[in-house]
Each structure stands twice: as C-alpha cells, then as structure tokens.
Design a protein around this motif. Structure first.
Motif, PDB file in Angstrom:
ATOM      1  N   VAL A 377       0.841  -1.200   0.000  1.00  0.00           N
ATOM      2  CA  VAL A 377       0.000   0.000   0.000  1.00  0.00           C
ATOM      3  C   VAL A 377       0.876   1.250   0.000  1.00  0.00           C
ATOM      4  N   ASP A 378       1.892   1.276   0.848  1.00  0.00           N
ATOM      5  CA  ASP A 378       2.768   2.441   0.944  1.00  0.00           C
ATOM      6  C   ASP A 378       3.485   2.712  -0.375  1.00  0.00           C
ATOM      7  N   ALA A 379       3.971   1.654  -1.020  1.00  0.00           N
ATOM      8  CA  ALA A 379       4.664   1.826  -2.293  1.00  0.00           C
ATOM      9  C   ALA A 379       3.722   2.395  -3.346  1.00  0.00           C
ATOM     10  N   SER A 380       2.478   1.915  -3.345  1.00  0.00           N
ATOM     11  CA  SER A 380       1.484   2.419  -4.298  1.00  0.00           C
ATOM     12  C   SER A 380       1.157   3.882  -4.041  1.00  0.00           C
ATOM     13  N   VAL A 381       0.970   4.251  -2.761  1.00  0.00           N
ATOM     14  CA  VAL A 381       0.664   5.640  -2.421  1.00  0.00           C
ATOM     15  C   VAL A 381       1.822   6.559  -2.812  1.00  0.00           C
ATOM     16  N   MET A 382       3.049   6.132  -2.559  1.00  0.00           N
ATOM     17  CA  MET A 382       4.209   6.968  -2.867  1.00  0.00           C
ATOM     18  C   MET A 382       4.320   7.241  -4.363  1.00  0.00           C
ATOM     19  N   SER A 383       4.113   6.228  -5.187  1.00  0.00           N
ATOM     20  CA  SER A 383       4.282   6.411  -6.632  1.00  0.00           C
ATOM     21  C   SER A 383       3.030   6.962  -7.291  1.00  0.00           C
ATOM     22  N   ASP A 384       1.858   6.415  -6.959  1.00  0.00           N
ATOM     23  CA  ASP A 384       0.640   6.779  -7.678  1.00  0.00           C
ATOM     24  C   ASP A 384      -0.013   8.044  -7.132  1.00  0.00           C
ATOM     25  N   ARG A 385      -0.066   8.191  -5.818  1.00  0.00           N
ATOM     26  CA  ARG A 385      -0.750   9.332  -5.228  1.00  0.00           C
ATOM     27  C   ARG A 385       0.179  10.538  -5.091  1.00  0.00           C
ATOM     28  N   LEU A 386       1.422  10.291  -4.638  1.00  0.00           N
ATOM     29  CA  LEU A 386       2.360  11.387  -4.426  1.00  0.00           C
ATOM     30  C   LEU A 386       3.239  11.661  -5.640  1.00  0.00           C
ATOM     31  N   ALA A 601      -8.224  -6.678   4.958  1.00  0.00           N
ATOM     32  CA  ALA A 601      -7.776  -5.458   5.633  1.00  0.00           C
ATOM     33  C   ALA A 601      -8.187  -4.229   4.843  1.00  0.00           C
ATOM     34  N   ALA A 602      -8.269  -3.113   5.540  1.00  0.00           N
ATOM     35  CA  ALA A 602      -8.498  -1.805   4.923  1.00  0.00           C
ATOM     36  C   ALA A 602      -7.463  -0.841   5.482  1.00  0.00           C
ATOM     37  N   TYR A 603      -7.053   0.130   4.671  1.00  0.00           N
ATOM     38  CA  TYR A 603      -6.046   1.109   5.092  1.00  0.00           C
ATOM     39  C   TYR A 603      -6.554   2.527   4.850  1.00  0.00           C
ATOM     40  N   ASP A 604      -6.364   3.368   5.875  1.00  0.00           N
ATOM     41  CA  ASP A 604      -6.623   4.794   5.742  1.00  0.00           C
ATOM     42  C   ASP A 604      -5.407   5.493   5.150  1.00  0.00           C
ATOM     43  N   ILE A 605      -5.654   6.466   4.294  1.00  0.00           N
ATOM     44  CA  ILE A 605      -4.632   7.427   3.892  1.00  0.00           C
ATOM     45  C   ILE A 605      -4.992   8.719   4.599  1.00  0.00           C
ATOM     46  N   TRP A 606      -4.059   9.264   5.388  1.00  0.00           N
ATOM     47  CA  TRP A 606      -4.398  10.348   6.301  1.00  0.00           C
ATOM     48  C   TRP A 606      -3.361  11.462   6.259  1.00  0.00           C
TER      49      TRP A 606
END
Length: 684
Positions: A377-386, A601-606
C-alpha cells in the motif's frame, strides 16, 4: 554491572530521624556518570545535544520510576531526585539497566530512608559521594543503599466510628503489594454500589492487585502516595463518615500492602446506621453471574519490560492476552513467553511480517494486518498518489522498521536511492537525515514511533526546505507531532490500518459515549482483539490457553450468529450456550487465516491537521481481500460453552509509557470495553 555496590547486611543506610513505628520516606538520588567523554566523542558536540540528552533522560526516568509507583522531581539535569517508597534493589537495578540500554551514558543510584525526606536525601548524597566523584572514570553504575525492608511499619490509623480499617500486610514484592492469596476486600454498604462492582471488590486476588471499584473489570494496583486520595474518595462513596479527616486516612496508607474494609459502616455517609443484608436493593448484581476480570500491564514499548510483564500475567494464570502493540515487543514476547506457556496472544497493532512466520503452535493471533500488505500500500501511495519516482528510506532499527522498509523497497516501482536505519533514543538524527537527502530524492519513506519522530522531524525541517513528499505508516500517527516540532507537516502523508469493519460506526459511537472522545489509531483493533478472546474463552468454558486457542476461529470466522460490538453481550450469551458465532468487528470482519492474521484489511490514507490541532484526518480508504476472505485454519469441532457463574481471566498488555504511550492509553481503554459491557450486563 561494573562498579555496583550494595550496602551489606546490617548496614544502616538511614537518616538520623528514622524511628521505629513512624512512616518513613525512601528517596533515591540519580546521578549521571562521567559524561564528559561523550561530549567530545567521536567529535565535539553542541551544548544543545547535551541538553537534549539530559532532558530525554529526565523524561524517561520519570516514566521508569512512575511506572513503578515512584515519583521523580526535577533538580538539575545531571542530578535527579525520586521518592521511591516500595521499590527494592531489583527494581532499581532494572531501571539502571534500562538507561544503559537506551543511552550512551550510565547513571548511579543511591537509596536512603528517613522520616524526613530532606534527611534521606542527605544520606543518599553522602553515600554516592563516598563511592567516588561523578567525573571519576572508575565510578560507573553504582547502586548503593538499603531500601525499606519487607514488613516496614506505617503509622497506625485511629479508628473513629465508621472509620476505615487499614490492615497492615507484609511486603511481598518490591512494590509493597499483597502477597499471593491475600484478599483486599471492601466491605460495602447496600445501595450506592452495583452488584457487578461488588464482585470486583471482594474475593481472592493475584499477588499484586485489587479490583478497581470505580472501573468494573479493571485491576487496581495498590501503590503509594498518588493513589491514596483515590482510596479515601472511594471510602467516602461507600459510607465512611466525612468526619474522618482525609489526612488521617492518607497517613495510614503507606508503603506496605493494605487490606481495606469498612468497620461498623452500615451507614449512609452521615454517621447514621442503615444496616441491611448483602444486596443493592435494585435486583442487579450479587448473583454470581459471568464476570470478566482484566489484568492490565504496561510494556513500556520495550521488549524487556514487555517480557517481564507477560511473565507476570502468565504467572497469575491468565490464559489469554490482548497485546502486545509494537512488533519489536510482540515478537520476543510471543516467541519467548506466550507461545511456550500455551497462552493465547492477540495483538491489535503488531504488523511485522515476522509475526506471521513465528513457530507458535497457533497460539498467536492479531487483528492488525501484516506489513506484507501495508508495504505494498505504501509503495502504491508513494508512486501513484504522491507521484514520486525516486525515494530514500529511514526506518527504526527493529523488526517492525526493517521488515516494513524491505517490503516497501521491494514493491516501489521507482528508484530507491538509499535505505537508512536509525536507533531509538538518539539525541540527534541530523546525520542519518542528511544521508537520506543525498541525491535529492522526490520522497522519503520514514518508519518509526512518535517519541523519536519528534527529534527526527526537527532535524529534517532544520536541514530541508520541506520540498520532499514524506510518507509515514501508523507508527508515527500522532496528531500532536506538528505542535511538538513547530511545523504543520504539510508535506507528510500517512497510511494506517483502517477501522473499516462492518461495525465501525457502532464501535465509534459506543467509545465516544463511554469516554467522551473519538477513538484513535488501533482502538478498533484493540476492541476486536479483546472481544474475540472473551468469546473464545466463554466458548471454551475454562481459563485454559489451549482451549481458548481452539475456539478462536469458531467465534471469529463464519458461520453462526452474527455478533458485533453492538450486540456483543448477546453474542457472549449465545456462545455460552454452546452455539457458534461469527464476530464481525469494528476494524474488519476479523476472519483469521491459517497464520492467525486477518484475512482481509483496509487502510486509511491520512494527513496531519496542523500545529493548532492534535488530530489527523483520513482522506481516503483502500480495502484489500486475502486469498481466503472467509478465513482458514484449525479449530475444534466442539463448543462446550460456559456456566454463567464463572470468571473469565483476560490480560491486557499494551504500552502506557515509552514511545507508544500516546496511542497505548486509548488502545487500553478500547480493550477494556468488551469486559465492561459484559460486567455491566450482569449475566446470570
């Protein structure tokens, strides 16, 4: 340890004012050993570095002594004074060792006793001076003096009409607590106390605890000064005449263990007799119904303290434990204590991959998802979201940090410029931050805990203009961080296991109603952990770890009556009757896979809410399903159920001090909720 010298038997390390039969005070002088070399090794350090080290040490000493019922007073940073009634040699040695493990300097301790605190401090000072100068290289980790002996006497309390009787018990441990088998009963008058509370105020207790009368299902540890007022106020509630002076009560509650009772107190609090038979007159309680007894221990966010606390719980016969929190504590506690002792552990927040890989004979579960998922999840957020194409990482040097870092680095689609471990408890992280910034990465992935995060982010913002996108996991989710470091942290995004279960809203409403505040990170997982353990114990019908283990999937995975935090008490009744239930939680559906991990599982992005707030805001949630969404793994075919007259023993082992103290307290409150709900229902 080198240099340690204890007073020999018969040495009187006491002051001139100490007299038999008088309440005495035990004082400990704490002095930093020769720290001159540290200030110039490996290179000259700034004065601010020394001040930072000293202030951090003072804060840790406050926690270390306070957690053992002591109290630390600020004098000057290289000399600290503590009131340590009830702390013996072993407790002092543990604190000394803890400092040595965390800091590049050591401390020496001198213990003295006197009826005058000032005189006791004078004796302690002389003892330490006799051992050598603080600048003497040979004087290292001295532990000198004689603590108060077991059975030390306290002032005898006068006994006016309807006054409390405080019976003296010999010290059974370093903390001045009742020995095994001794009871600490509060004989109540009729109306003000519920029957469910009555069962917590009477009966056999473990070696160092009494039940908290103000908080059903919670263990209250008998300790010195700061708890005396609680006892006095509670005695007033139970009918003690207000003519009894508070100071008379408090001076009778000393360093020894106590058994508290009300003598001749069949009154209404005003000295009038209202004698009645046992019972509260409203038909609730007193019937010997199902009781959930909780024993709470603090891990201090340290593996050694967590292991010691786990051993205490195991020694008390607790068959199941909600905890621990951090993976750096959970792995050694689970592998070294719980699984070998055949005690079920269910962590609400330990996410390290190594937990999945433990050879635990199926005794270890968790309601928090594995870092295998979060790293992706973190790797996806770093590349795709950020939108970062290059990153460097900084991670705390333990199982949690190493494994989450490795999973992130393996999953990240861009370039990883450097991966940098850092130690907990350092006074400066400037060097490792600068190394991570070399090469001008688009983003930083930082894994750690709030206490170290304060210094790390101060060093980051003093080095960088904040142009890098920073991603952090749940370990650093503390809304107070921006205010503590003096920056809004607008360039920081976080991820955390979400409270995305079917009963999230019901749990949130119940938590807010009970505690008057919103739940925090991992509170939903804490409730779910305790709830499943209680259901499994009731299904098993006995306080036996193996029996509880074999029922975990019977109460968590399909099929059976659907149970949520909203109808939890009904679920307890159902499983007590020997029927299967399917617990649907606040954090997830709590279906366990074959490793005891959540199947889904579910993850919040905050994000942080800025310096003027102490909160964070979830801006998005992502859900993930495992290969077997309904769970899998072994369980027994039979559900014996429970007699509703029995007591279920639940341990709660979470951090209330140390790096995770800010999140540990609300997690503990959430873990207590299922027990409170059952006890308040007074099932019989």
């Amino acid at each position: 340890m080198t240099g340690r010298r204890l007073a020999s038997d018969g040495e009187a390390n006491v002051g001139p004012n100490q007299r038999p039969g008088v309440t005495n005070t035990q004082s400990t002088l704490i002095q930093i050993d020769n720290h001159g070399p540290w200030t110039v090794t490996p290179e000259p350090r700034r004065e601010v570095d020394l001040q930072t080290l000293q202030s951090r040490l003072y804060a840790d000493l406050s926690q270390l002594f306070g957690n053992r019922e002591g109290y630390v007073f600020f004098t000057r940073f290289n000399n600290v004074v503590a009131v340590t009634d009830g702390l013996d040699e072993a407790a002092h040695a543990v604190i000394q060792e803890s400092v040595a493990n965390r800091y590049p300097v050591t401390v020496s301790l001198s213990v003295a006793v006197d009826s005058s605190p000032a005189a006791a401090l004078g004796v302690a000072t002389s003892q330490l001076q006799n051992a050598g100068s603080a600048q003497d290289h040979a004087r290292t980790e001295i532990l000198t003096g004689t603590p108060l002996p077991p059975g030390a006497s306290i002032a005898v309390l006068a006994r006016p009409r309807c006054a409390p009787v405080l019976s003296l018990l010999p010290l059974a441990s370093s903390r001045g607590l009742p020995s095994s088998g001794q009871s600490a009963s509060l004989r109540e008058r009729s109306s003000p106390v519920r029957g469910s509370a009555r069962r917590r105020l009477t009966g056999q207790l473990s070696r160092n605890q009494i039940r908290r009368p103000d908080k059903p299902g919670y263990i209250y540890t008998v300790g010195p000064s700061h708890r005396r007022n609680f006892i006095y106020q509670r005695l007033l509630q139970l009918g003690m005449s207000r003519d009894v002076q508070r100071r008379d009560v408090l001076k009778g509650v000393g360093i020894t263990g106590i058994s508290v009772g009300l003598a001749g107190c069949n009154g209404n609090g005003n000295g009038e007799d209202t004698a009645t038979d046992e019972g509260n007159g409203n038909g609730s309680g007193g019937s010997g119904g199902l009781e959930i007894s909780t024993s709470v221990e603090d891990t201090e966010t340290r593996s050694s303290a967590g292991s010691e606390a786990a051993e205490r719980l195991v020694g008390q016969g607790v068959p199941m434990i909600c905890g621990t929190a951090s993976s750096g504590v959970n792995v050694p506690v689970s592998d070294g204590t719980l699984a070998p002792s055949e005690v079920v552990g269910c962590s609400p927040s330990s996410t390290a991959i190594s937990v999945t890989n433990l050879e635990d004979d199926d005794y270890i579960f968790r309601t928090a998802p594995s870092d295998i998922l979060q790293g992706q999840v973190d790797a996806s957020v770093m590349s795709d979201r950020l939108g970062a194409s290059s990153v460097s990482t900084l991670y705390v040097d333990n199982d949690y940090g190493q494994q989450l870092n490795d999973q992130f680095a393996e999953s990240f689609s861009g370039e990883v410029l450097s991966q940098n471990a850092y130690a907990q408890g350092s006074s400066s992280y400037s060097s490792v931050v600068q190394t991570a910034l070399n090469g001008n990465p688009d983003g930083l992935f930082i894994v750690g805990y709030p206490e170290d995060g304060q210094q790390l982010f101060r060093d980051y913002y003093s080095t960088s203009d904040g142009s890098e996108d920073i991603l952090i996991p749940d370990g650093l989710r503390d809304g107070a961080l921006p205010g503590q470091i003096g920056n809004d942290m607008d360039n920081v995004t976080g991820t955390a296991p979400a409270a995305g279960g079917p009963a999230q809203e019901a749990f949130t409403a119940a938590f807010e109603e009970r505690y008057g505040e919103s739940p925090g990170v991992f509170t939903a997982q804490s409730y779910d952990s305790a709830a499943v353990l209680i259901l499994a114990n009731v299904a098993a019908g006995e306080n036996d770890g193996t029996a509880v283990r074999d029922q975990m999937r019977n109460v968590a995975n399909p099929d059976g009556m659907e149970v949520t935090p909203e109808n939890f008490v009904e679920g307890v009744e159902e499983v007590a009757a020997g029927n299967p239930v399917n617990y649907q939680g606040a954090s997830s559906d709590v279906n366990f896979n074959e490793a005891g991990d959540p199947a889904n599982a579910a993850y919040d992005i905050w994000e942080f809410d800025g310096q003027d707030s102490e909160s964070t805001t979830a801006v998005d949630t992502q859900s993930f399903e495992g290969d077997n969404p309904e769970g899998s793994g072994p369980s027994t075919d039979e559900i014996p159920g429970s007699d509703l007259s029995r007591t279920v023993e639940l341990g709660i082992l979470l951090p209330t001090t140390g790096n995770l103290a800010s999140v540990g307290e609300p997690m503990t409150r959430a873990a207590e909720m299922p027990a409170l709900e059952v006890n308040e229902a007074d099932l019989s």
